[in-house]
Enzyme design. Sequence first.
Site, PDB file in Angstrom:
ATOM      1  N   ASP A 414      41.057  26.729   8.671  1.00 27.78           N
ATOM      2  CA  ASP A 414      41.984  26.343   7.712  1.00 27.78           C
ATOM      3  C   ASP A 414      41.812  26.614   6.260  1.00 27.78           C
ATOM      4  O   ASP A 414      42.491  26.494   5.263  1.00 27.78           O
ATOM      5  CB  ASP A 414      42.192  24.591   7.614  1.00 27.78           C
ATOM      6  CG  ASP A 414      42.361  24.386   9.009  1.00 27.78           C
ATOM      7  OD1 ASP A 414      43.394  24.481   9.610  1.00 27.78           O
ATOM      8  OD2 ASP A 414      41.447  23.617   9.524  1.00 27.78           O
ATOM      9  N   CYS A 459      30.801  27.723  20.283  1.00 25.82           N
ATOM     10  CA  CYS A 459      30.464  26.356  20.137  1.00 25.82           C
ATOM     11  C   CYS A 459      29.027  25.945  19.562  1.00 25.82           C
ATOM     12  O   CYS A 459      28.743  25.348  18.540  1.00 25.82           O
ATOM     13  CB  CYS A 459      30.677  25.486  21.245  1.00 25.82           C
ATOM     14  SG  CYS A 459      29.624  25.805  22.678  1.00 25.82           S
ATOM     15  N   HIS A 517      29.913  22.462  26.278  1.00 28.16           N
ATOM     16  CA  HIS A 517      30.267  22.491  25.104  1.00 28.16           C
ATOM     17  C   HIS A 517      29.156  21.938  24.221  1.00 28.16           C
ATOM     18  O   HIS A 517      28.579  20.935  24.732  1.00 28.16           O
ATOM     19  CB  HIS A 517      31.629  21.670  25.021  1.00 28.16           C
ATOM     20  CG  HIS A 517      32.134  21.624  23.399  1.00 28.16           C
ATOM     21  ND1 HIS A 517      32.230  22.648  22.555  1.00 28.16           N
ATOM     22  CD2 HIS A 517      32.713  20.706  22.904  1.00 28.16           C
ATOM     23  CE1 HIS A 517      32.886  22.422  21.558  1.00 28.16           C
ATOM     24  NE2 HIS A 517      33.097  21.089  21.511  1.00 28.16           N
ATOM     25  N   ASP A 540      32.026  17.588  15.240  1.00 28.71           N
ATOM     26  CA  ASP A 540      32.006  18.568  16.239  1.00 28.71           C
ATOM     27  C   ASP A 540      32.864  19.656  15.116  1.00 28.71           C
ATOM     28  O   ASP A 540      33.956  19.545  14.727  1.00 28.71           O
ATOM     29  CB  ASP A 540      33.227  18.420  17.512  1.00 28.71           C
ATOM     30  CG  ASP A 540      32.934  19.580  18.251  1.00 28.71           C
ATOM     31  OD1 ASP A 540      32.502  20.791  17.953  1.00 28.71           O
ATOM     32  OD2 ASP A 540      33.606  19.300  19.414  1.00 28.71           O
ATOM     33  N   GLU A 630      28.868   6.853  36.868  1.00 27.29           N
ATOM     34  CA  GLU A 630      30.095   7.218  37.394  1.00 27.29           C
ATOM     35  C   GLU A 630      30.472   6.043  38.550  1.00 27.29           C
ATOM     36  O   GLU A 630      29.425   5.825  39.532  1.00 27.29           O
ATOM     37  CB  GLU A 630      30.086   8.477  37.928  1.00 27.29           C
ATOM     38  CG  GLU A 630      29.970   9.604  36.891  1.00 27.29           C
ATOM     39  CD  GLU A 630      31.244   9.834  36.160  1.00 27.29           C
ATOM     40  OE1 GLU A 630      32.333   9.267  36.569  1.00 27.29           O
ATOM     41  OE2 GLU A 630      31.322  10.432  35.086  1.00 27.29           O
TER      42      GLU A 630
END
Length: 879
Positions: A414, A459, A517, A540, A630
């Site tokens: 941007d 990343c 990531h 991030d 989990e």
Amino acid sequence: MENLHKWCEDSDPPLFRANRIGVGSCSPGEFPHVNISRGPSLGSRPSKDNDLRFTALTLHDPERCFPETETGISMDKIKQIFYYSIPQDLHWANVHGTIKHRVCTRHNLIIVKEMKSLLWKKMDLKLGSAETKQPYKYCHIMESKPHLNFPDSLCSKEFSKSISQNISPLPIIQTVSTSGSAFCLAALELHNVDWQVANNRRAHHTGQFSTREVILRRGQIFKALMLFNRALDSEEGLNLTAETGPNPSESARTKATFPVSRGRRTGGSWAAEVVENNGNALTIAIYSPASAPIGWYTLSLQISSKGRVSSVKLGTFTLLFNPWLQEDDVFMSNQAERQEYVEEDSGIIFVGSTNRIGMVGWNFGQYEEDILNISLSILDKSLNFRRDPATDVARRNDPKYVGRVLSAMINSNDDNGVIAGNWSGSYTGGLDPRNWNGSVEILKEWKKSGFRPVRFGQCWVFAGTLNTVLRCLGIPSRVITNFNSAHDTDRNLSVDVYYDPMGNPLDKGSDSVWNFHVWNEGWFVRTDLGPSYSGWQVLDATPQERSQGVFQCGPASVTAIREGDVDQNFDMPFIYAEVNADRITWIYNASNGSQKQNSIDTRSVGRYISTKAVGSYSRMDVTDKYKHPEDSKEERQVQQKALSKLKPNASFGATSAEDLPGEERTPSITGRFKVNGILAVGQEVNLALLLRNLTSDRKTVTVNMTAWTIIYNGTLVHEVWKDSATVSLDPEEEVQHPVKITYAQYDKYLKADNMIRTTAICKVSDEAEVVVERDIILDNPTLTLEVLDHARVRKPVNVQMLFSNPLDEPVKDCVLMVEGSGLLRGNLKIEVPALRPKERSRVRFEILPTRSGTKQLLADFSCNKFPAIKAMLSIDVVE
């Protein structure tokens, strides 16, 4: 006149430094009612070796000299007070005497009573040595002879240089002019300021920065030694002004004017106090608030003296966050963690996949030359600064604001930020993201190019660079890798992945699951959310989704992510989904446009969340900081809580789930890929598809298989292999179907990630398909670094690189890139000759360590067949 002398002699005169009194000329006949006695003429010997005569007053403007006053004499202007000379056969060493005087403010009168100087006949006398038995005070000679100035011993420095040449007789001079109001002494003037850079930087933990600039941390005192032309009078005042930004104002807290007090300060605002007073030398302690905006500051001094106010700029300094200070929002109490997350200038980043976790070294280099200035320039190039500079600078007191701005500026989407992202697999016009060894060269290239985006990054490049800037500015930070990271674009806490019936993965829909990531965590208080959400915060810089119209992400509290508080700032739903989303698999048939849901996986996303351990290169698993185990009761409750906040009317379950068609039953078989042999670039890939019959009935399975080279984020590059087969399974039987992919098949399409995705769609009649998938990573050949010498600071060290071409064909276009903070200034690029099949290369190069301690040397070797082979080596450097 006798009465006047008596008045002076009976006084209790204050002390006045002798070395800054003005010298001029006078005419004895100008004022007949005043006896004017001259001192010795220039070049003559004083009456005593250690005494100097004083001159009487020289009065100017006779019409105003004799008003009807008590003493019958007054002055409007003083041009001369005294002068003295040094015999040519003596060598000037210093003046440490005083002038005794009395000031009569009523009659604007000053009487010089006495002065003494110290003369030395020894040319080779060492100042401040044992022979003199005392330190010498500062003496400033005329500006035209700056080489004669001696330093002030108050700076704790001894001057041991001897005078080795004859010095012509010199008066100590400075002409003083006065105006109108009562004025007796020369106006107070600042002549020098010593920022005491070394001491301040040591105290502020900024000594490692490769610059001589004044770098300070907020909330902590720093000291400056100020040298004036004379001692500070009790009626005179000093004020300091600290300001930052283009439009500093007190209302925005970007400007503060505060007095230099002679007692202890109070409160938590900007303040200053005199902590040591040695005549005309004042040591001043300056306090900045723990909530002051960070950045470049200008400090100026205002002097109120004899009815006038003068101002002088003292210089500039840089103010950073202070993780050593409890009152600072970035305070980190654990010393080992502070060392790791603030001061460590190199590290590792975890990459790969869940079944093959690897790591690459990264040179953060926050102390390298110009990196601090570039880091602050990033803030000044932001959209926020361009839109409203005053507000932006004022908000730089808040680490969460600074972190959010940086997450936008490290990518270029941007705002012409630092790095342009590229996940296409084609990097023409820039550098393959895998070739970067660290942030330093990226940041320097950004500045050198006129702040145009550096090409290219992915990343871990964004995260490594953001980590550099955060640590540079004083925010504790670390790099986090999330394996099987979900990219949920529609905020429904699920990601949809698609395959066709032939086993091809499809680039359909906007959701995806990345093999890994990488993002950052910054450590600071969340005053906006409450103390329970303070600590590690996700930031991030990888441009994935817009937030408030800009590609920025975070800060998001890690605690809030774990507890499913997706309604808290900032970007919580997206980050929560990255580690918690359900993965829903669909089969899409392009021939008729139909799609059907195949399976829901609630466990695979958000695995092995990793960061470098404190003080070692071990992997520290922080998954439990992001999520409950989990399928535990707590994990299901949190998932329901998060979903209810995003969609209050939705029922709990996989948010894209649909009931399976009634005519298709639950599969009666299972499948998985197994690796046989080694996985290495240049070698054949050998896998086996293992199919197992779960029933007591015989089953016939139709299998469609493909293999694609991919980018780590799941981007498809090219299909390199496919096969179909029909497999018969006896009751409860398990069989292996071989999969072989030759080097020739994948050679041209393999990217620097070295990743191949194999997929099998397994179908039993009248049952739902079984989708079997595995991403494999091929190993590069080994690149070895060896140190050939003992490493010492400022001593050249020889290093050797070893590489063997494992292929049956030559490799060319070979380049070795080397860098390491504290080991090299900048980076080293070496062109390596082409290598024949199986040939071994040995390349020697030289490094020059600049700092002691354990340093990390990083290397990247690239050629036409191997885009990025990494190596790193720890080197212990001694003084």
